[in-house]
Scaffold this motif. Structure first.
Motif, short mmCIF file in Angstrom:
data_model
loop_
_atom_site.label_atom_id
_atom_site.label_comp_id
_atom_site.label_asym_id
_atom_site.label_seq_id
_atom_site.Cartn_x
_atom_site.Cartn_y
_atom_site.Cartn_z
N ILE A 63 -17.54 -42.48 44.50
CA ILE A 63 -16.31 -42.32 45.31
C ILE A 63 -15.20 -42.03 44.26
CG2 ILE A 63 -14.45 -42.94 46.87
CD1 ILE A 63 -17.09 -42.64 48.27
N GLU A 72 -9.63 -40.77 48.63
CA GLU A 72 -10.95 -40.97 48.36
C GLU A 72 -12.03 -39.86 48.60
OE1 GLU A 72 -11.07 -45.68 47.63
OE2 GLU A 72 -11.86 -44.94 49.46
N TYR A 73 -12.79 -39.38 47.78
CA TYR A 73 -13.65 -38.32 48.01
C TYR A 73 -15.00 -38.73 47.51
CZ TYR A 73 -9.35 -35.30 48.37
OH TYR A 73 -8.06 -34.67 48.82
N ASP A 74 -16.08 -38.31 48.27
CA ASP A 74 -17.23 -38.38 47.44
C ASP A 74 -17.82 -37.36 46.80
OD1 ASP A 74 -20.38 -38.16 47.40
OD2 ASP A 74 -20.33 -39.53 49.27
N LYS A 79 -16.28 -34.28 50.68
CA LYS A 79 -15.57 -34.99 51.56
C LYS A 79 -14.68 -36.20 51.38
CE LYS A 79 -19.35 -33.53 54.76
NZ LYS A 79 -20.41 -33.94 55.80
N TYR A 80 -13.34 -35.85 51.89
CA TYR A 80 -12.43 -36.96 52.01
C TYR A 80 -12.92 -38.06 52.90
CZ TYR A 80 -8.13 -39.46 53.53
OH TYR A 80 -7.05 -40.25 53.68
N GLN A 81 -12.80 -39.34 52.28
CA GLN A 81 -13.45 -40.47 53.41
C GLN A 81 -12.47 -40.58 54.55
OE1 GLN A 81 -16.69 -41.81 52.04
NE2 GLN A 81 -16.14 -39.60 51.57
N GLU A 84 -13.43 -36.35 57.42
CA GLU A 84 -14.40 -35.37 56.75
C GLU A 84 -14.44 -34.30 57.04
OE1 GLU A 84 -18.60 -37.35 57.51
OE2 GLU A 84 -18.07 -39.01 56.13
#
Length: 104
Positions: A63, A72-74, A79-81, A84
């Motif tokens: 993250i 927060e992004y993966d 993807k934005y947490q 998505e």
């Protein structure tokens, strides 16, 4: 639509395991992260207010946290947490002759 090409981002030796580096590749802000031996290439600015993500932090859970407002992004998917449907652009990359190249 123009054809995509490989462009130099930075030297492979400049991206250490567990670190991230910002590069401007043909005018595009790109964040490169090396984690567990894999290089991830993402759009380098937050979708929220355009803050530079290279000033943020990333966790063992893949993250990436924006330094400005905590989005927060993966790093594996962009993807934005919080939603998505909000996704950072991801770029294919490769290492060739000691250089990291990004496909734009």
């Amino acid at each position: 639509m123009s054809e995509r090409s490989w462009f130099y981002a930075l030297k492979d030796s400049d991206l250490k395991e567990g670190s991230m580096e910002f590069a401007r590749v043909k005018g595009t802000p790109v964040l490169l992260i090396r984690k567990n031996g894999t290089i991830y290439s993402l759009f380098g600015k937050c979708k929220h207010m355009g803050c530079r993500l290279s000033k943020g932090t990333f966790s063992d859970e893949f993250i990436l946290k924006c330094p400005c407002h905590g989005w927060e992004y993966d790093i594996r998917s962009g993807k934005y947490q919080g939603d998505e449907d909000e996704v950072l652009d991801m770029y294919e990359n490769k290492v060739e002759d000691g250089e990291i190249l990004v496909l734009l």
